[in-house]
Scaffold this motif. Structure first.
Motif, mmCIF file in Angstrom:
data_model
loop_
_atom_site.group_PDB
_atom_site.id
_atom_site.type_symbol
_atom_site.label_atom_id
_atom_site.label_comp_id
_atom_site.label_asym_id
_atom_site.label_seq_id
_atom_site.Cartn_x
_atom_site.Cartn_y
_atom_site.Cartn_z
ATOM 1 N N THR A 1 0.847 -1.189 0.000
ATOM 2 C CA THR A 1 0.000 0.000 0.000
ATOM 3 C C THR A 1 0.885 1.243 0.000
ATOM 4 O O THR A 1 2.115 1.156 0.003
ATOM 5 C CB THR A 1 -0.953 0.012 1.215
ATOM 6 O OG1 THR A 1 -1.970 0.999 1.019
ATOM 7 C CG2 THR A 1 -0.222 0.284 2.516
ATOM 8 N N THR A 2 0.267 2.409 -0.016
ATOM 9 C CA THR A 2 0.984 3.683 -0.001
ATOM 10 C C THR A 2 0.247 4.642 0.917
ATOM 11 O O THR A 2 -0.985 4.703 0.906
ATOM 12 C CB THR A 2 1.065 4.289 -1.418
ATOM 13 O OG1 THR A 2 1.736 3.368 -2.278
ATOM 14 C CG2 THR A 2 1.838 5.593 -1.405
ATOM 15 N N PRO B 1 0.698 -2.691 5.551
ATOM 16 C CA PRO B 1 0.070 -1.526 6.177
ATOM 17 C C PRO B 1 0.022 -1.572 7.692
ATOM 18 O O PRO B 1 -0.710 -0.797 8.310
ATOM 19 C CB PRO B 1 -1.347 -1.580 5.599
ATOM 20 C CG PRO B 1 -1.626 -3.044 5.480
ATOM 21 C CD PRO B 1 -0.306 -3.687 5.116
ATOM 22 N N SER C 1 -5.764 3.890 5.243
ATOM 23 C CA SER C 1 -4.738 3.385 4.331
ATOM 24 C C SER C 1 -3.767 2.461 5.048
ATOM 25 O O SER C 1 -3.109 1.633 4.415
ATOM 26 C CB SER C 1 -3.963 4.552 3.722
ATOM 27 O OG SER C 1 -4.801 5.318 2.875
ATOM 28 N N THR D 1 -4.031 -5.803 -3.874
ATOM 29 C CA THR D 1 -3.186 -5.092 -2.905
ATOM 30 C C THR D 1 -4.063 -4.535 -1.795
ATOM 31 O O THR D 1 -5.274 -4.345 -1.974
ATOM 32 C CB THR D 1 -2.430 -3.905 -3.550
ATOM 33 O OG1 THR D 1 -3.379 -2.911 -3.964
ATOM 34 C CG2 THR D 1 -1.572 -4.344 -4.714
ATOM 35 N N ALA D 2 -3.434 -4.241 -0.656
ATOM 36 C CA ALA D 2 -4.173 -3.607 0.436
ATOM 37 C C ALA D 2 -4.699 -2.242 0.022
ATOM 38 O O ALA D 2 -5.771 -1.817 0.462
ATOM 39 C CB ALA D 2 -3.274 -3.486 1.663
ATOM 40 N N ALA D 3 -3.948 -1.556 -0.830
ATOM 41 C CA ALA D 3 -4.372 -0.223 -1.277
ATOM 42 C C ALA D 3 -5.743 -0.271 -1.950
ATOM 43 O O ALA D 3 -6.548 0.658 -1.807
ATOM 44 C CB ALA D 3 -3.333 0.374 -2.212
ATOM 45 N N GLU D 4 -6.017 -1.341 -2.665
ATOM 46 C CA GLU D 4 -7.306 -1.455 -3.357
ATOM 47 C C GLU D 4 -8.486 -1.572 -2.397
ATOM 48 O O GLU D 4 -9.618 -1.225 -2.740
ATOM 49 C CB GLU D 4 -7.288 -2.682 -4.284
ATOM 50 C CG GLU D 4 -6.394 -2.553 -5.493
ATOM 51 C CD GLU D 4 -6.448 -3.803 -6.367
ATOM 52 O OE1 GLU D 4 -7.250 -4.720 -6.040
ATOM 53 O OE2 GLU D 4 -5.712 -3.859 -7.352
ATOM 54 N N VAL E 1 -8.860 -0.016 0.506
ATOM 55 C CA VAL E 1 -9.090 1.175 1.342
ATOM 56 C C VAL E 1 -10.460 1.790 1.002
ATOM 57 O O VAL E 1 -10.730 2.167 -0.127
ATOM 58 C CB VAL E 1 -7.967 2.207 1.153
ATOM 59 C CG1 VAL E 1 -8.283 3.491 1.923
ATOM 60 C CG2 VAL E 1 -6.636 1.613 1.593
#
Length: 345
Positions: free
Chosen positions: A44-45, A54, A302, A336-339, A341
């Motif tokens: 993630t970012t 994360p 995030s 991904t974890a980012a997706e 959020v």
């Protein structure tokens, strides 16, 4: 149970502050192996900072930046040290740290005890590379112009930390939480923005869970107006739920751990509603499992941070959360974890 978790169980038999100090010493000297590479699904970012996972460490464990090398080897995606104040200070009288074992909770009234900004900066200059390191800034108890203390911290640590967190939400420094009001916050964030002078190091703000949704909304708007990079939601609470069982439940200070979950979740929901994707959020408070971490991410965070749960579950909790989180992400079709959020909003 791994050796590190056995060690945590032994530490729980000691006075809480003594155990805390021994844990820092152990992390300084123990020859910990490098953690295995993170599952790519955990990527993630946050505020432009790429994270391999994360799951971060919240401020408070390593106040002086002493054990960053050891902490970086526990598998966290990022590690936040501090809080640090410009001048050294002893904090509040002991006892000031209490385990509420029956409630899987902690009450602390430490009072920003730390060795000061210069010692902290010297250690950050020798920090391990390869792990995202954040620095949590506080204000000295006797300082009249607390905003000036945050500016001093930001200026001194330029280039030494990957991000800095402005902690205006500790309940243990008189007047500190007053900085969360709009006028005081405008002054603080405006002075910080001026002090950044083009420096791209992300600046985060850590808020209390004892705010109304409208107050959180005002903080989000102030953050956006002044170029804040993320909001950490949230710090310890002054609330004492009626469900608390421990004989220490009446101690003064901030309550963290499992009983904080409802307030931390409500604060995150209010921040996510107000931010509407415009400001990254980091969730803290009662996160003790992969399921809880996943729920906070789907609610709009995030990333997440741990601290109190580590006291009861041991450092092996980091790996357990990551494995469970990865399984949940894949089961729901995320790459991904980012997706994930905000996917529950």
């Amino acid at each position: 149970m791994g050796l590190s978790d056995i060690g945590a169980a032994v530490l729980r038999r000691l006075d809480p502050e003594t155990a805390h100090r021994l844990a820092i010493l152990a992390l300084k000297v123990a020859p910990l192996p490098a953690p295995p590479a993170d599952d790519p699904v955990l990527t993630t970012t946050v505020a432009g900072l790429p994270l391999s996972n994360p799951v971060g460490l919240a401020a408070g464990l390593d106040k002086n930046g002493e054990a960053l090398r050891g902490l970086a080897r526990l598998g966290f995606g990022f590690v936040e040290c501090g809080s640090v104040t410009p001048r050294p200070q002893p904090g509040n009288p002991r006892p000031r740290l209490f385990r509420l074992s029956e409630d899987a909770a902690i009450i602390n009234r430490m009072g920003f005890n730390n060795e000061g900004l210069e010692a902290f900066a010297d250690r950050l200059a020798r920090r391990p590379r390869g792990t995202v390191i954040g620095a949590n800034l506080g204000a000295n108890k006797e300082t009249e112009d607390k905003a000036a203390d945050y500016v001093a911290g930001l200026t001194r640590l330029r280039g030494l930390a990957d991000y800095v967190t402005v902690n205006v939400s500790s309940p243990n420094t008189p007047g500190l939480r007053d900085l969360q009001g709009r006028a005081a916050l405008d002054d603080l964030l405006g002075r910080l923005a001026e002090a950044r002078a083009g420096d791209r190091t992300p600046v985060f703000l850590k808020i209390a869970p004892d705010l109304t949704a409208s107050e959180i909304g005002l903080i989000v708007e102030a953050g956006l107006d002044h170029g804040l990079d993320a909001l950490i939601v949230s710090n310890t609470t002054l609330d004492r739920p009626e469900t608390l069982l421990s004989p220490h439940r009446g101690e003064a200070g901030g309550l963290s751990g499992a009983p904080l979950k409802p307030r931390a979740r409500a604060a995150l929901n209010a921040a996510a509603e107000a931010a509407a994707g415009r400001l990254p959020l980091i969730a803290v408070g009662g996160i003790d499992s992969g399921a809880e971490a996943y729920d906070r991410i789907r609610a709009g965070a995030s990333a997440v941070q741990l601290y109190s749960a580590l006291v009861y579950e041991g450092p092996g909790l980091v790996g357990r959360i990551k494995r469970d989180l990865a399984a949940r992400l894949r089961a729901d079709g995320f790459s991904t974890a980012a997706e994930a959020v905000g996917s529950a909003r």
